[in-house]
Design an enzyme around this catalytic site. Sequence first.
Site, PDB file in Angstrom:
ATOM      1  N   ILE A  41      43.584  45.435  34.770  1.00  0.00           N
ATOM      2  CA  ILE A  41      42.412  46.181  35.225  1.00  0.00           C
ATOM      3  C   ILE A  41      42.608  46.663  36.650  1.00  0.00           C
ATOM      4  O   ILE A  41      42.873  45.867  37.564  1.00  0.00           O
ATOM      5  CB  ILE A  41      41.163  45.294  35.112  1.00  0.00           C
ATOM      6  CG1 ILE A  41      40.908  45.016  33.626  1.00  0.00           C
ATOM      7  CG2 ILE A  41      39.965  45.975  35.746  1.00  0.00           C
ATOM      8  CD1 ILE A  41      39.911  43.958  33.357  1.00  0.00           C
ATOM      9  N   CYS A  42      42.492  47.974  36.828  1.00  0.00           N
ATOM     10  CA  CYS A  42      42.605  48.627  38.134  1.00  0.00           C
ATOM     11  C   CYS A  42      43.932  48.212  38.794  1.00  0.00           C
ATOM     12  O   CYS A  42      44.986  48.408  38.206  1.00  0.00           O
ATOM     13  CB  CYS A  42      41.376  48.285  38.969  1.00  0.00           C
ATOM     14  SG  CYS A  42      41.257  49.238  40.469  1.00  0.00           S
ATOM     15  N   GLN A  43      43.895  47.608  39.965  1.00  0.00           N
ATOM     16  CA  GLN A  43      45.146  47.185  40.602  1.00  0.00           C
ATOM     17  C   GLN A  43      45.876  46.179  39.713  1.00  0.00           C
ATOM     18  O   GLN A  43      47.115  46.155  39.672  1.00  0.00           O
ATOM     19  CB  GLN A  43      44.827  46.545  41.956  1.00  0.00           C
ATOM     20  CG  GLN A  43      46.045  46.151  42.749  1.00  0.00           C
ATOM     21  CD  GLN A  43      45.692  45.262  43.934  1.00  0.00           C
ATOM     22  OE1 GLN A  43      44.683  44.547  43.910  1.00  0.00           O
ATOM     23  NE2 GLN A  43      46.497  45.318  44.978  1.00  0.00           N
ATOM     24  N   LEU A  65      43.230  49.407  32.130  1.00  0.00           N
ATOM     25  CA  LEU A  65      41.877  49.948  32.334  1.00  0.00           C
ATOM     26  C   LEU A  65      41.791  50.478  33.755  1.00  0.00           C
ATOM     27  O   LEU A  65      42.017  49.726  34.709  1.00  0.00           O
ATOM     28  CB  LEU A  65      40.821  48.849  32.182  1.00  0.00           C
ATOM     29  CG  LEU A  65      40.447  48.334  30.795  1.00  0.00           C
ATOM     30  CD1 LEU A  65      39.331  47.308  30.907  1.00  0.00           C
ATOM     31  CD2 LEU A  65      39.998  49.458  29.898  1.00  0.00           C
TER      32      LEU A  65
END
Lengths: 348, 261
Positions: free
Chosen positions: A141-143, A165
């Site tokens: 997720i993200c980073q 994501l």
Amino acid sequence: MTEPSDTAEELAAWQRRLVQALDEAAELPVDTRGATPFEAHAVYGHGVTLRRYPPPATGQRRPVLIVYSLVNRPFILDLTERRSLIRALCDAGHPVYLLDWGRPQGADRFLTLADYIDGALAKAARDIRAEEGGAPDLLGICQGGVLALCLAALHPARVRRLVTLATPVDCRTPDDHLSRMAQHVDFDRAARTLGNIPAEWLNSVFVALKPYQLLGQRYAELPELAGNREALHDFLRLERWMYDSPDQAATAFAEFARELYQRNALLYGRLEIAGQRVRLGDIRQPVLNVFAQQDHLVPPPAARALGAHVRASSYEELAFPGGHLGVFISRRAHRELIPRVVSWLAAE
Amino acid sequence: MAASEAFDNEWLRSVGGAGPIPYLWQALQADGGRPGSACAAAFRSLHTQLDTALATLRTLAEGVTGQAGPGEEEAPGWLAPWLQGLARLGPWQEAVGRTQDAQAALHRYTAAYSECATALLEAVRTGLQDLEAQLGEAADDPERTLPQSCQELHRWWTAAGEARHEALLGSERWAAAFGRLTNAATELIGSCQAQLDAGLRHLDLPNREDFIDTQRRLAQLERERSRDAGSDEIKALRAEIAHLREEVATLRRQSEGPESP
């Protein structure tokens, strides 16, 4: 026409509702551990814990390892029972694991990206394989998606499939304001001088991307929640999450900002982790890439760039109409998006 | 703590009524809900306040480009070379050098701060102009509705202001200014650390450098321990493989039966 006295009364009423909302908010506790019970499965040093969320019945599905970002706490994924990505995965029968990166302390200023990726993350994937009898599916997720991509490229045997994501891959796309702001900052010097990068500093940067909405509109509408306990509680949970961030380990933060946001090293295959080049082309596992169409932190082109670089056996994209956080917490995401992610993970 | 304890109600009322949007809303109401002379005067007043703030920032920026600020006395010309000499030669060179570095860092920070604040205020000013224009256009268009409440006006302002703010964020001007401000802040903090470190060293007290050195050693020890643990694990695995191979060989021998004489 409204008389001046009516205007004054409108403002006074707004003030009264604001005071009421603040007083009601003071009575509502926010549990930052999240809504779903878990056990600490393993500890990997410098405060990193592998959490295990057991499925309701004995695990019929493959394990999922959630790799969350380093810059925020993961309870956004488990805000309430109704709005919980973790709960949705557990209910689908997956044993769910989550790496809680903890809060870096003074001596953690020397932690590198390799410590996170080749250290804790690789060990977690290995331990899950040993525990569950098969490599986990990764949900980055993200980073955390970047960290997951690095693991999938460097240690393919430890990752079965991959969901990203809102994950930045091309960090130099035209609408990427965060990246633009990072271009002239001397991150190495900041890391040497400040030590671990204070969460307050980083939060100020994030808020500065949308100050009118996050510092003005968001609170101007708070009085409307007075008397609505559930909505107010949701507001408070999100509020706590936004500002309950850990400091960033200095060396790893500088490395990430310099290599990803200034040199775009992940995209160009120049990122080195523990002496090894990360090549997105080495990712052969099936990939599901989810991005938000109105994401101001990870613009769609930044996430979609992944498709042109991986050599996954199957590659799918899911575009979600919403902003960065909407992917995890919006009602629409829980109604439409998360079931599709769960269904992708369920497919053999 | 109750909200009314943190800030008394009178204070809340005064702040709520004093913001620019309630101010504009009051003007809009005074004009009968359609922008007129009161509204135009209110926008003019807000522009004047912003212009005053911008002029102050310009003065601040000019004040740090080598000229002494108000109330400060410039060093006489004949003294400047001696001060430069003290910073480069002699027993006090380090201390004087640190002070000069700190002064230069402060100047750079002030200039960078002024540059960023100016850019932000200019974006606010343009956002206000846009809001005024949008209200005028909506008033002229029978198909559109003007804001019916202060909150609605606030939403109009958020959209107009944020659009201009985002345009600024997307510019090279802002990227460069933000970089200069961040780097100047880092430099200023670094020069304060250097001054404090030197003072603590003179008092024989542990300073930041000492702490960092200890942390570095701790981190190295942890890495070594982790490497050792990894190497122990590999040794154990190798021993286990050797043991398993022996077992396999034994089983194979047993399954092949006793060797014929």
